[in-house]
Design a protein around this motif. Structure first.
Motif, PDB file in Angstrom:
ATOM      1  N   TYR A  64      -4.730   5.987  10.389  1.00 52.17           N
ATOM      2  CA  TYR A  64      -4.859   6.426   9.005  1.00 52.17           C
ATOM      3  C   TYR A  64      -5.852   5.560   8.257  1.00 52.17           C
ATOM      4  O   TYR A  64      -5.819   4.333   8.360  1.00 52.17           O
ATOM      5  CB  TYR A  64      -3.501   6.324   8.291  1.00 52.17           C
ATOM      6  N   GLN A  65      -6.718   6.216   7.476  1.00 52.46           N
ATOM      7  CA  GLN A  65      -7.597   5.434   6.590  1.00 52.46           C
ATOM      8  C   GLN A  65      -6.764   4.951   5.406  1.00 52.46           C
ATOM      9  O   GLN A  65      -6.000   5.735   4.832  1.00 52.46           O
ATOM     10  CB  GLN A  65      -8.725   6.315   6.068  1.00 52.46           C
ATOM     11  N   TYR A 112       0.827  -1.223   0.000  1.00 54.61           N
ATOM     12  CA  TYR A 112       0.000   0.000   0.000  1.00 54.61           C
ATOM     13  C   TYR A 112       0.854   1.262   0.000  1.00 54.61           C
ATOM     14  O   TYR A 112       0.352   2.366  -0.168  1.00 54.61           O
ATOM     15  CB  TYR A 112      -0.895   0.031   1.258  1.00 54.61           C
ATOM     16  N   ASP A 141       1.085   3.619  14.971  1.00 53.62           N
ATOM     17  CA  ASP A 141       0.353   3.842  13.709  1.00 53.62           C
ATOM     18  C   ASP A 141      -0.500   2.621  13.417  1.00 53.62           C
ATOM     19  O   ASP A 141      -0.002   1.483  13.444  1.00 53.62           O
ATOM     20  CB  ASP A 141       1.323   3.928  12.514  1.00 53.62           C
ATOM     21  N   ARG A 143       2.531  -6.966   5.806  1.00 55.47           N
ATOM     22  CA  ARG A 143       3.494  -6.709   6.877  1.00 55.47           C
ATOM     23  C   ARG A 143       4.287  -7.976   7.158  1.00 55.47           C
ATOM     24  O   ARG A 143       3.746  -9.084   7.082  1.00 55.47           O
ATOM     25  CB  ARG A 143       2.768  -6.242   8.149  1.00 55.47           C
ATOM     26  N   THR A 202      -5.451   4.420   2.005  1.00 59.00           N
ATOM     27  CA  THR A 202      -5.661   5.026   0.696  1.00 59.00           C
ATOM     28  C   THR A 202      -4.934   4.152  -0.331  1.00 59.00           C
ATOM     29  O   THR A 202      -3.870   3.594  -0.030  1.00 59.00           O
ATOM     30  CB  THR A 202      -5.095   6.469   0.629  1.00 59.00           C
ATOM     31  N   GLY A 216       5.098   1.208  14.137  1.00 56.25           N
ATOM     32  CA  GLY A 216       4.225   0.979  12.973  1.00 56.25           C
ATOM     33  C   GLY A 216       3.580  -0.393  13.055  1.00 56.25           C
ATOM     34  O   GLY A 216       4.071  -1.352  12.473  1.00 56.25           O
ATOM     35  N   GLY A 255      10.788   7.228   7.871  1.00 56.31           N
ATOM     36  CA  GLY A 255      11.241   6.359   6.794  1.00 56.31           C
ATOM     37  C   GLY A 255      10.198   6.116   5.738  1.00 56.31           C
ATOM     38  O   GLY A 255       9.190   6.810   5.688  1.00 56.31           O
ATOM     39  N   GLY A 256      10.462   5.065   5.014  1.00 54.84           N
ATOM     40  CA  GLY A 256      11.417   4.008   5.230  1.00 54.84           C
ATOM     41  C   GLY A 256      11.332   3.399   6.649  1.00 54.84           C
ATOM     42  O   GLY A 256      10.344   3.508   7.339  1.00 54.84           O
ATOM     43  N   PHE A 283       5.628   5.784  -0.032  1.00 59.24           N
ATOM     44  CA  PHE A 283       6.742   6.600   0.472  1.00 59.24           C
ATOM     45  C   PHE A 283       8.022   6.183  -0.271  1.00 59.24           C
ATOM     46  O   PHE A 283       8.151   5.036  -0.692  1.00 59.24           O
ATOM     47  CB  PHE A 283       6.957   6.363   1.978  1.00 59.24           C
ATOM     48  N   GLU A 289      10.614   6.251  14.163  1.00 55.80           N
ATOM     49  CA  GLU A 289       9.583   5.291  13.731  1.00 55.80           C
ATOM     50  C   GLU A 289      10.195   3.893  13.695  1.00 55.80           C
ATOM     51  O   GLU A 289      11.176   3.673  12.975  1.00 55.80           O
ATOM     52  CB  GLU A 289       9.118   5.613  12.307  1.00 55.80           C
ATOM     53  N   ILE A 306      -3.569   1.356  10.434  1.00 61.53           N
ATOM     54  CA  ILE A 306      -4.299   1.681   9.203  1.00 61.53           C
ATOM     55  C   ILE A 306      -5.660   0.999   9.295  1.00 61.53           C
ATOM     56  O   ILE A 306      -5.734  -0.206   9.571  1.00 61.53           O
ATOM     57  CB  ILE A 306      -3.552   1.148   7.962  1.00 61.53           C
ATOM     58  N   GLN A 324       0.088  -1.104  12.384  1.00 59.60           N
ATOM     59  CA  GLN A 324      -0.835  -1.126  11.214  1.00 59.60           C
ATOM     60  C   GLN A 324      -2.116  -1.919  11.420  1.00 59.60           C
ATOM     61  O   GLN A 324      -3.172  -1.502  10.963  1.00 59.60           O
ATOM     62  CB  GLN A 324      -0.144  -1.598   9.922  1.00 59.60           C
TER      63      GLN A 324
END
Ligand SMILES: C[S@@+](CC[C@H](N)C(=O)[O-])C[C@H]1O[C@@H](n2cnc3c(N)ncnc32)[C@H](O)[C@@H]1O
Ligand code: SF4
Length: 365
Positions: A193-194, A23, A162, A138, A196, A124, A66-67, A26, A99, A164, A126
């Motif tokens: 975060y939604q 997804y 974080d 992941r 995207t 992170g 990051g990364g 970055f 992070e 998602i 998720q």
């Protein structure tokens, strides 16, 4: 309170990951042999170069993003922080975030990072179930996520996670279960975060469709209400914090403060002698006009629930707020209940938060 123009935030980008999440758009690279010491040596030189332009500033925050910056060896984190300390004065309450991806976990990772000088750890995670961790590509599982969460809470006084949500097959009940779990850890900060679907990602190529709008809105509202009931202040579109624990570093972006970016693809914003400079690493500098800076301040400032401080807006870009927007549209947006205006601030309402992109387009029309 006047915005402290003599402060500076530093973003350090580590563009390497162990694997690519389907997804994510970055900037990142997956490489076997990363010449870490060489790259760090370059970062130290680059800090020195940026110092020449900003030697009168005091550092308020450093953010390793990051990364996957948890791949940087802690001794190299220390080198970077020592260099920053040699070059600039440091604020006493400086925030130094990193992070971390659970897929980089080893037994002493978090204590080593703490000893190296990190005082805020952002994890992170998720998703909080194995099926969705797999769906998101992941490379850690739920057990590792939980282990990391517990260690981070024990090791740091300031922490964030974080997640998602609004995943294509997620239902409200499942998201509620994940929220129920995440608030039990006592984290100081939560970013939600939604999902995207970004162009040129594996998800886009596989034609993965985002969750439908109705359900995404329901999940956002559930998130906002539930976290408020659990002592988290909603302060930015996707960010929630216990009192006193908003991210100082990220507030710099949203409130129009100055920052430099070190590392491939990192960017920065500097106001130097009343000129507005955008930087892209390494040293590509471009001047933007006060109007362009004003538009950025509008887009970023409306992401905050407290919105835009009108006086600060003018202090930063040199233009009165009302000269930069369409006043008729502002009136309409207020009448629609999407924006609220006081003597000092303009901010999005609860409903307005759902329509920020459209609001900005209208205000700039
Ligand atoms: C650049 S990532 C850095 C974190 C770290 N690399 C990791 O993955 O653990 C910052 C955050 O952006 C979020 N993110 C990235 N791509 C996203 C997308 N397409 N939709 C929603 N959130 C996304 C994820 O929550 C991620 O933790
Ligand atoms: S989400 Fe994080 S770990 Fe995954 S590819 Fe993006 S930056 Fe790398």
């Amino acid at each position: 309170m006047p915005y402290p123009a003599n402060e500076l935030a530093i973003y350090i980008h580590w563009p390497f990951c162990k694997s690519k999440c389907p997804y994510c758009d970055f900037y990142k690279e997956v490489r076997k042999d990363v010449p870490q010491d060489e790259i760090i040596a370059q970062y130290l030189t680059d800090l020195q170069k940026y110092h020449k332009m900003t030697s009168d500033r005091t550092i308020k925050s450093v953010f390793f993003g990051g990364g996957t910056p948890s791949l940087i060896e802690p001794r190299n984190i220390e080198k970077i922080l020592n260099k920053i300390q040699q070059l600039w004065p440091i604020k006493s309450n400086i925030e130094i975030s990193l992070e971390a991806n659970p897929n980089t976990h080893y037994q002493t990772l978090f204590s080593d990072l703490r000893l190296a000088g990190i005082n805020r750890l952002s994890l992170g995670i998720q998703a909080l179930n194995d099926d969705d961790l797999r769906f998101l590509g992941r490379s850690h599982d739920l057990a590792t996520a939980r282990k990391c969460l517990n260690e981070v809470i024990k090791t740091f006084d300031n922490h964030s996670v974080d997640l998602i949500y609004a995943r294509p097959t997620q239902d409200i009940k499942q998201w509620q279960n994940e929220l129920n779990e995440i608030v039990t850890y006592g984290l100081k900060h939560i970013s939600l975060y939604q999902l995207t679907i970004e162009p040129n990602t594996v998800f886009a190529r596989k034609n993965i469709k985002p969750l439908d709008d109705d359900n995404a809105v329901k999940m956002y509202n559930l998130t906002r209400n539930f976290l408020a009931q659990n002592g988290y202040e909603h302060y930015e579109v996707s960010n929630f914090a216990k009192h006193g624990f908003q991210s100082l570093h990220n507030l710099t972006y949203w409130q129009g403060g100055d920052y430099i970016g070190i590392g491939k693809s990192a960017h920065g914003r500097l106001k130097l002698n009343n000129r507005f400079i955008t930087t892209v690493y390494p040293f590509i500098h471009e001047e933007i006009s006060p109007q362009e800076r004003a538009e950025e301040l509008l887009i970023m400032g409306l992401r905050l629930t407290q919105g835009i401080n009108l006086q600060e807006f003018e202090n930063i870009c040199g233009l009165p707020f009302y000269q930069c927007i369409n006043k008729q549209k502002l009136q309409q947006l207020k009448e629609l209940g999407l924006l609220h205006e006081t003597d000092s601030h303009i901010y999005p309402t609860y409903d307005g938060m759902l329509l920020l992109n459209q609001i900005v387009v209208e205000l700039c029309a």
